[in-house]
Enzyme design. Structure first.
Site, PDB file in Angstrom:
ATOM      1  N   ASN A 133      41.096  64.168  41.885  1.00 50.42           N
ATOM      2  CA  ASN A 133      40.754  65.417  42.576  1.00 50.42           C
ATOM      3  C   ASN A 133      40.440  65.266  44.063  1.00 50.42           C
ATOM      4  O   ASN A 133      40.664  66.190  44.839  1.00 50.42           O
ATOM      5  CB  ASN A 133      39.634  66.162  41.848  1.00 50.42           C
ATOM      6  CG  ASN A 133      38.402  65.326  41.628  1.00 50.42           C
ATOM      7  OD1 ASN A 133      38.495  64.106  41.525  1.00 50.42           O
ATOM      8  ND2 ASN A 133      37.252  65.935  41.561  1.00 50.42           N
ATOM      9  N   VAL A 138      34.455  62.126  30.508  1.00 51.73           N
ATOM     10  CA  VAL A 138      33.510  61.524  29.562  1.00 51.73           C
ATOM     11  C   VAL A 138      34.223  60.567  28.583  1.00 51.73           C
ATOM     12  O   VAL A 138      33.744  59.445  28.376  1.00 51.73           O
ATOM     13  CB  VAL A 138      32.705  62.628  28.823  1.00 51.73           C
ATOM     14  CG1 VAL A 138      31.894  62.038  27.683  1.00 51.73           C
ATOM     15  CG2 VAL A 138      31.793  63.351  29.811  1.00 51.73           C
ATOM     16  N   GLY A 190      34.744  57.435  30.298  1.00 48.98           N
ATOM     17  CA  GLY A 190      33.440  56.782  30.483  1.00 48.98           C
ATOM     18  C   GLY A 190      33.044  55.996  29.245  1.00 48.98           C
ATOM     19  O   GLY A 190      32.589  54.852  29.330  1.00 48.98           O
ATOM     20  N   GLU A 211      30.244  58.361  37.092  1.00 54.31           N
ATOM     21  CA  GLU A 211      30.179  59.763  37.523  1.00 54.31           C
ATOM     22  C   GLU A 211      31.201  60.498  36.675  1.00 54.31           C
ATOM     23  O   GLU A 211      32.405  60.390  36.921  1.00 54.31           O
ATOM     24  CB  GLU A 211      30.531  59.886  39.009  1.00 54.31           C
ATOM     25  CG  GLU A 211      29.534  59.265  39.959  1.00 54.31           C
ATOM     26  CD  GLU A 211      28.245  60.082  40.103  1.00 54.31           C
ATOM     27  OE1 GLU A 211      28.144  61.170  39.523  1.00 54.31           O
ATOM     28  OE2 GLU A 211      27.344  59.591  40.797  1.00 54.31           O
ATOM     29  N   CYS A 230      33.980  67.936  39.468  1.00 58.68           N
ATOM     30  CA  CYS A 230      33.018  67.679  38.392  1.00 58.68           C
ATOM     31  C   CYS A 230      31.816  68.609  38.523  1.00 58.68           C
ATOM     32  O   CYS A 230      31.193  68.976  37.550  1.00 58.68           O
ATOM     33  CB  CYS A 230      32.558  66.239  38.477  1.00 58.68           C
ATOM     34  SG  CYS A 230      31.951  65.836  40.122  1.00 58.68           S
ATOM     35  N   GLU A 235      24.722  58.406  43.312  1.00 59.71           N
ATOM     36  CA  GLU A 235      25.556  58.042  44.464  1.00 59.71           C
ATOM     37  C   GLU A 235      25.123  58.840  45.688  1.00 59.71           C
ATOM     38  O   GLU A 235      24.252  59.699  45.619  1.00 59.71           O
ATOM     39  CB  GLU A 235      27.025  58.328  44.145  1.00 59.71           C
ATOM     40  CG  GLU A 235      27.572  57.413  43.060  1.00 59.71           C
ATOM     41  CD  GLU A 235      29.079  57.453  42.933  1.00 59.71           C
ATOM     42  OE1 GLU A 235      29.678  58.498  43.199  1.00 59.71           O
ATOM     43  OE2 GLU A 235      29.655  56.413  42.559  1.00 59.71           O
TER      44      GLU A 235
HETATM   45  N1  NAD Z   1      30.819  63.135  38.331  1.00 60.52           N
HETATM   46  C1  NAD Z   1      31.637  63.019  39.369  1.00 60.52           C
HETATM   47  O1  NAD Z   1      31.229  62.693  40.484  1.00 60.52           O
HETATM   48  C2  NAD Z   1      33.115  63.313  39.191  1.00 60.52           C
HETATM   49  C3  NAD Z   1      33.902  63.534  40.323  1.00 60.52           C
HETATM   50  C4  NAD Z   1      35.238  63.825  40.158  1.00 60.52           C
HETATM   51  C5  NAD Z   1      35.801  63.887  38.890  1.00 60.52           C
HETATM   52  N2  NAD Z   1      35.030  63.670  37.805  1.00 60.52           N
HETATM   53  C6  NAD Z   1      35.610  63.791  36.439  1.00 60.52           C
HETATM   54  O2  NAD Z   1      36.916  63.224  36.371  1.00 60.52           O
HETATM   55  C7  NAD Z   1      37.675  63.909  35.372  1.00 60.52           C
HETATM   56  C8  NAD Z   1      39.030  64.312  35.925  1.00 60.52           C
HETATM   57  O3  NAD Z   1      39.725  63.230  36.403  1.00 60.52           O
HETATM   58  P1  NAD Z   1      40.827  62.456  35.513  1.00 60.52           P
HETATM   59  O4  NAD Z   1      41.488  63.394  34.576  1.00 60.52           O
HETATM   60  O5  NAD Z   1      41.624  61.630  36.448  1.00 60.52           O
HETATM   61  O6  NAD Z   1      39.878  61.548  34.651  1.00 60.52           O
HETATM   62  P2  NAD Z   1      40.302  60.360  33.659  1.00 60.52           P
HETATM   63  O7  NAD Z   1      39.045  59.979  32.985  1.00 60.52           O
HETATM   64  O8  NAD Z   1      41.468  60.722  32.834  1.00 60.52           O
HETATM   65  O9  NAD Z   1      40.798  59.208  34.643  1.00 60.52           O
HETATM   66  C9  NAD Z   1      39.963  58.677  35.646  1.00 60.52           C
HETATM   67  C10 NAD Z   1      40.438  57.275  35.966  1.00 60.52           C
HETATM   68  O10 NAD Z   1      40.216  56.450  34.821  1.00 60.52           O
HETATM   69  C11 NAD Z   1      41.416  55.743  34.483  1.00 60.52           C
HETATM   70  N3  NAD Z   1      41.400  55.529  33.040  1.00 60.52           N
HETATM   71  C12 NAD Z   1      41.854  56.359  32.063  1.00 60.52           C
HETATM   72  N4  NAD Z   1      41.625  55.819  30.859  1.00 60.52           N
HETATM   73  C13 NAD Z   1      41.004  54.633  31.054  1.00 60.52           C
HETATM   74  C14 NAD Z   1      40.494  53.620  30.191  1.00 60.52           C
HETATM   75  N5  NAD Z   1      40.589  53.723  28.861  1.00 60.52           N
HETATM   76  N6  NAD Z   1      39.884  52.542  30.747  1.00 60.52           N
HETATM   77  C15 NAD Z   1      39.756  52.443  32.096  1.00 60.52           C
HETATM   78  N7  NAD Z   1      40.250  53.357  32.957  1.00 60.52           N
HETATM   79  C16 NAD Z   1      40.863  54.448  32.447  1.00 60.52           C
HETATM   80  C17 NAD Z   1      42.526  56.623  34.990  1.00 60.52           C
HETATM   81  O11 NAD Z   1      43.706  55.872  35.194  1.00 60.52           O
HETATM   82  C18 NAD Z   1      41.922  57.160  36.286  1.00 60.52           C
HETATM   83  O12 NAD Z   1      42.087  56.241  37.335  1.00 60.52           O
HETATM   84  C19 NAD Z   1      36.857  65.128  34.989  1.00 60.52           C
HETATM   85  O13 NAD Z   1      36.235  64.912  33.761  1.00 60.52           O
HETATM   86  C20 NAD Z   1      35.843  65.210  36.103  1.00 60.52           C
HETATM   87  O14 NAD Z   1      34.667  65.906  35.776  1.00 60.52           O
HETATM   88  C21 NAD Z   1      33.702  63.368  37.926  1.00 60.52           C
END
Ligand code: NAD
Length: 509
Positions: A166, A242, A245, A262, A297, A475
């Site tokens: 994002n 999540v 995470g 995050e 997020c 952060e």
């Molecule tokens: N809290 C915050 O500060 C914050 C900020 C921005 C986005 N977000 C969250 O991010 C999400 C949207 O982004 P997204 O769809 O790219 O998220 P995502 O969880 O699908 O991917 C995030 C990153 O994790 C990697 N990834 C995916 N599966 C993995 C695994 N099993 N092991 C290790 N890495 C892996 C992806 O390649 C990507 O680089 C939303 O849930 C949003 O709320 C949180």
């Protein structure tokens, strides 16, 4: 058709895409093992932006070895020298802000104008953490006159940053700042949907940091998983969903890695009866971050509006949301971009269909734009549903799209219970003129970041992060810098002065 070769159009910024498409580690560019590549497409047009190397576990191994070597050099660089280099990077970011913003705009779909703001924020974060290098302090612990006991803070080693789509550039540059300031080497895994600005940053800062200190590994879940479980990666910081995470926590447990997470949110905006309906309607739109399609997020995607002003607020919503019109992200005048990928687009449309079929009242949006120029892109206008039941899918799950659920309330305790009924706990925005109501609610909501009569904004220095399943750690503050350090305690026994009265032993020759 390759967008990089398309004809310039008046009024539209032309993206200058990075030349290098390989993995960047150890101060050099490397093809991915087996020369694996993936296609990058622009979500606003569906056009190709070319291919990018796609890292796997073998590439992670090679990058970690390079980063280990870089770490050994960087940790010994004087903190003020580290700060100087970070400030130079901040200046490079400012000098190239428009170029970086245009790359993100074409790659992730967010409008170029707001991506300029992202570059500015990243530069500010680099400067901020550069200014904190000497705050990486330990403590001195009193142990009486016979000893000196103190702790020092050391960098932790190789830190990996796994990032979402994002705010690609802001996260790559801004979120690397604290780890670098503390003396760690960083491996960034940019989002597979939008990896180009990370590669451009690597091009721009080449030679500024010792080899291996800043590394960029484009790739997907496989690379992320290899990073999370790698024994020589000392810490992982993830911004993502999540479920990711949880997967990263599981993988990291094998090597007991500290994590900074995050994660997602399903955040509430709460409007009390005394709030100004127009101010509330504007806050509901601003809190949704419609400019980048709600893909934040912190978006307040559940609005709880007191029943006494509910219909008044809803009547204002179509006009207020009309300020955000989907358009070409490379046009400086565009107020709302495209969703970051076809997959995300389909997901959002599915949520809209579920809200309609579950009986929510559509206030605005809900259909893709009819404009033929937008037909090939992932555009969805601001979509607001009223009379949403807390049990509906759109009220429970994070959509990460431009869809707002509005619910009326009349009984405060019951409303707070519904606000807190989700597993997320990132942000909350409260609108009232009543000081007691504001404080009472700020304390009662389960969220890590609360605004009163404000929404969406971040304040550098104020700790940002979630409670419950929205994440771990904070952060944008000193705590972020300290998270990338480990404390070592040193105890020195002070021996009494050796007695001079003792007769020295005589040695016979
Ligand atoms: N809290 C915050 O500060 C914050 C900020 C921005 C986005 N977000 C969250 O991010 C999400 C949207 O982004 P997204 O769809 O790219 O998220 P995502 O969880 O699908 O991917 C995030 C990153 O994790 C990697 N990834 C995916 N599966 C993995 C695994 N099993 N092991 C290790 N890495 C892996 C992806 O390649 C990507 O680089 C939303 O849930 C949003 O709320 C949180």
């Amino acid at each position: 058709m390759d967008i990089a070769k398309s004809e310039p159009t008046p009024g539209i910024i032309q993206p200058n895409l990075p030349q290098h498409r390989d993995l960047y580690y150890g101060g050099a560019w490397h093809p991915a093992s087996g020369d694996r590549r993936s296609e990058v497409t622009s979500p606003s047009t569906g056009l190709s932006l070319g291919q990018v190397a796609h890292a796997d576990a073998a590439d992670v191994n090679a990058a970690v070895a390079a980063a280990r070597a870089g770490f050994k050099v960087w940790r010994d660089v004087h903190p003020n020298e580290r700060a100087k280099i970070l400030r130079q990077i901040a200046q490079i970011v400012r000098d190239n802000a428009l170029e970086l913003a245009a790359i993100d705009a074409v790659d992730c779909g967010n409008p170029v104008k707001v991506m300029l703001g992202d570059a500015d924020t990243a530069a500010a974060q680099l400067d901020f953490f550069a200014g904190l290098v000497t705050e990486m302090k330990g403590a001195s612990i009193p142990m009486g006159r016979g000893a000196i006991n103190f702790s020092i803070r050391e960098p932790i080693g190789v830190v990996a940053k796994i990032l979402p789509f994002n705010h690609p550039f802001m996260f790559v540059a801004g979120k690397s700042a604290a780890a670098l300031a503390a003396g760690n080497a960083v491996i960034v895994k940019p989002p597979e949907q939008a990896p180009l600005s990370a590669l451009r940053l690597a091009e721009l800062v080449e030679g500024l940091l010792p080899a291996g200190v800043f590394n960029v590994l484009p790739g997907g879940r496989e690379a992320g998983a290899a990073i999370a479980s790698h024994p020589q990666i000392a810490m992982v910081s993830l911004i993502g969903s999540v479920p990711t995470g949880r997967a990263v926590m599981q993988a990291a447990s094998a090597t007991v890695k500290p994590l900074l997470l995050e994660l997602g949110g399903k955040n509430a905006l709460i409007a009390f009866a005394d709030a100004d309906p127009m101010e509330v309607a504007r806050a509901m739109a601003a809190g949704m971050n419609f400019t980048w399609c709600g893909q934040s997020c912190g978006s307040t995607s559940r609005a709880f509006v007191h029943s006494s002003i509910y219909e008044q607020v809803l009547a204002l919503i179509p006009d207020v949301c009309g300020n955000f019109r989907p358009g070409n992200p490379l046009d400086m005048a565009t107020t709302m971009g495209a969703l970051a990928s076809r997959q995300q687009y389909e997901r959002v449309l599915d949520f809209i269909a579920s809200a309609k079929s579950e009986g929510a009242r559509l206030i605005c949006g809900g259909e893709v734009p009819a404009d033929a120029q937008l037909a090939d892109g992932c555009f969805v206008p601001p979509t607001v549903f009223a009379d949403v039941d807390p049990q509906m899918r759109i009220a429970r799950e994070e959509i990460f799209g431009p869809v707002l659920s509005v619910m009326p309330w009349s009984e405060e305790a019951a409303m707070i219970e519904t606000v807190n009924a989700v597993d997320y706990g990132l942000t909350c925005s409260i609108w009232t003129n009543d000081l007691d109501a504001a404080h009472r609610t700020a304390v009662a909501v389960e969220a890590g970041y609360v605004w009163v009569n404000e929404v969406s904004k971040h304040f550098l220095g104020a700790p940002f992060g979630g409670v419950k399943q929205s994440g771990l750690g904070r952060e944008e503050c000193l705590g972020e810098l300290l998270a990338y350090t480990q404390e070592k305690n040193i105890h020195i026994r002070i021996r009494p002065q050796a007695s001079t009265a003792k007769t020295p032993e005589r040695h016979q020759s």
